[in-house]
Design an enzyme around this catalytic site. Structure first.
Site, PDB file in Angstrom:
ATOM      1  N   ASN A 342       0.857  -1.191   0.000  1.00 57.70           N
ATOM      2  CA  ASN A 342       0.000   0.000   0.000  1.00 57.70           C
ATOM      3  C   ASN A 342       0.889   1.236   0.000  1.00 57.70           C
ATOM      4  OD1 ASN A 342      -1.923  -1.972   0.460  1.00 57.70           O
ATOM      5  ND2 ASN A 342      -2.458  -1.283   2.520  1.00 57.70           N
ATOM      6  N   GLU A 413      -3.330  -0.971  -2.200  1.00 53.33           N
ATOM      7  CA  GLU A 413      -4.045   0.272  -1.887  1.00 53.33           C
ATOM      8  C   GLU A 413      -3.276   1.455  -2.448  1.00 53.33           C
ATOM      9  OE1 GLU A 413      -5.169   1.279   2.120  1.00 53.33           O
ATOM     10  OE2 GLU A 413      -5.786  -0.775   2.587  1.00 53.33           O
TER      11      GLU A 413
END
Length: 509
Positions: A342, A413
């Site tokens: 992420n 993400e």
């Protein structure tokens, strides 16, 4: 070049409010020629992500027990800036059909979501399985598969059963055993339809936020006293889960399993050796402390050395960082089937010309030995901690490639926050430029990417920020009884990229 490239954009940010449309044209003319005209590989997956506590609501329905976030925000509502919580959120627990419909509308290949421990095992232990919850998620997963959407399931996205927190949570050395039992139930009931598993989301925030600085539930402020014990238990829990899957489920289910690591990108503040060393040191403390045991074996040497030396100076008989045995090193190493990562923003790092003082309790910054900052000319967002610096993505991807022997990276993400009626054009800019960095990393740096995941499918409860930051490709009207979802322009933009697998009008294969 990246720094110059970014300053070229920032020159016009000052005039944004008065000359919005002209600004966009100037930015595009300044930056447009930097976009790659290559197509994403045919097997590259585009998706979106959410997590259960942030969207589901139904916090005490169908046998679900209290999580650490339920407990914390019911007892201390001021932990969020707007005094809100996830009791209802987007009401996604009751809106499965609506959510699958917008996922299909987007055209995504995968959807990353979490299954709450509190629903599957309400007491925290496998002795009591909540079959109502099992059936709910089985049906949801089958709906995704029916619509051509690959489920990517996160087992733990920060919502530990409060009953287990009462036993010490991640500081209890039984945590790996508790977690692997929960994971086994999920593999058994959902694994035939799930090919991508994430054990823990952003473990640095589980430990640093939960037991270090205390900004996340369970909100224990311990600075550098307890975070390393938490990290140790997370690594063992992940490794036990990987071995369980490998030994009992992989042959039949044929899935992959990883832990979603995250990190702000730390880049040197200058070309001074002290700054270069400090930036690398912070990456080792924040990312390498998890990735090194998974890919190389053992904690990074600089982390072991600094924590041991400072522990000794504090009068301790042993390091605050648990020592991994040779058996544990061998057991943890190799337990990641891809590099789940992420990424949102970056910081510059300046080295110190002195050793940070010894304090009680010991400080995390003291262990790390560096100063981080974000230059004022980096573009702001509505979230104070996120600056728009997509060119730093390639920096961290190359760092990962170099240290961990070029693993397959899956960006699990990446997203941009807005607030209220703020224009969506900056989200489009943000996503497009991170994707551009991925393309350049693929074709110029020979890095393999499995896919990219936008945070988030829809606006949701954003932890301490409550509902004041919106990350969604779809806006959610939280005041409406039906929590109506409405696509933003960025949803259409992302859909077109997915369809064309290209960032510009004329791509080459």
């Amino acid at each position: 070049m990246p720094e110059k490239y970014f300053k070229c954009h920032v020159r016009y940010c000052f005039w944004h409010d008065k000359m919005n449309f002209i600004l966009i044209l100037l930015v595009n003319s300044c930056l447009g020629h930097h976009y790659s005209n290559k197509r994403f590989p045919k097997d590259f997956m585009f998706g979106v992500a959410t997590s259960a506590y942030q969207i589901e609501g139904a916090w005490n329905e169908d046998g679900k027990s209290e999580s650490i976030w339920d407990y914390a925000l019911h007892k201390y509502p001021n932990l969020t800036v707007d005094y809100t919580n996830g009791d209802v959120a987007c009401d996604s627990y009751h809106k499965v059909a609506a959510d699958v419909a917008i996922l299909k509308e987007l055209g995504v290949q995968h959807y990353r979501f979490s299954i709450p421990w509190t629903r599957i095992l309400p007491r925290g232990f496998q002795s009591e399985i909540n079959m109502k919850a099992v059936i709910h998620y089985q049906n949801f997963i089958k709906k995704l598969k029916k619509n051509g959407i690959e489920p990517m399931v996160t087992l733990y996205h920060w919502d530990l059963p409060q009953s287990l927190q009462n036993l010490g949570g991640f500081l209890n050395d039984s945590l790996p055993e508790w977690f692997v039992h929960y994971a086994k139930v999920c593999f058994h009931f959902f694994g035939s339809d799930v090919k991508y598993w994430i054990t823990f989301n952003e473990p640095v925030h589980i430990c640093l936020g939960g037991y270090g600085y205390g900004y996340f539930a369970p909100n224990i402020y311990g600075e550098a006293l307890w975070i390393y014990r938490c990290i140790y238990n997370v690594l063992l829990a992940h490794a036990r889960t990987w071995h369980l899957y490998d030994e009992e489920f992989r042959l039949i289910q044929k899935g992959k399993l990883a832990m979603s690591l995250n990190n702000d990108v730390y880049i040197p503040a200058s070309n001074k050796e002290t700054d270069i060393e400090a930036a690398d040191r912070l990456l080792q403390f924040m990312l390498g402390i998890f990735a090194n045991p998974l890919y190389v074996g053992d904690f990074p040497e600089i982390v072991k050395f600094r924590v041991a030396e400072r522990s000794k100076a504090e009068g301790r008989n042993q390091s605050r960082l648990p020592e991994l045995t040779q058996e544990e090193i061998a057991y943890i190493k190799g337990t990641s089937d891809f590099f789940a990562f992420n990424v949102y923003t970056a910081y510059k790092v300046a080295g110190l010309d002195y050793e940070p003082p010894i304090t009680n309790p010991p400080t995390i910054s003291g262990d790390q030995g560096g100063t981080i900052f974000q230059p004022p000319y980096w573009e702001n967002t509505t979230a104070s901690f996120i600056k728009v610096v997509p060119w730093t993505g390639r920096y961290i991807f190359k760092w990962i490639k170099h240290l961990y022997k070029n693993p397959e990276i899956f960006v699990t993400e990446n997203g941009y926050p807005t607030h209220g009626n703020e224009l969506d054009d900056r989200r489009i800019f943000y996503i497009k430029n991170y994707l551009n960095d991925i393309l350049n990393s693929i074709y110029e740096d020979n890095i393999t990417f499995l896919g990219y995941t936008v945070w988030s499918l829809m606006d949701n409860f954003q932890w301490n920020f409550g509902y004041t930051n919106q990350f969604g490709l779809y806006a959610v009207d939280f005041k409406s009884p039906n929590k109506i979802r409405t696509p933003r322009p960025s949803a259409g933009f992302y859909r077109r990229i997915i369809e064309s697998r290209c960032l510009v009008n004329n791509c080459v294969d």
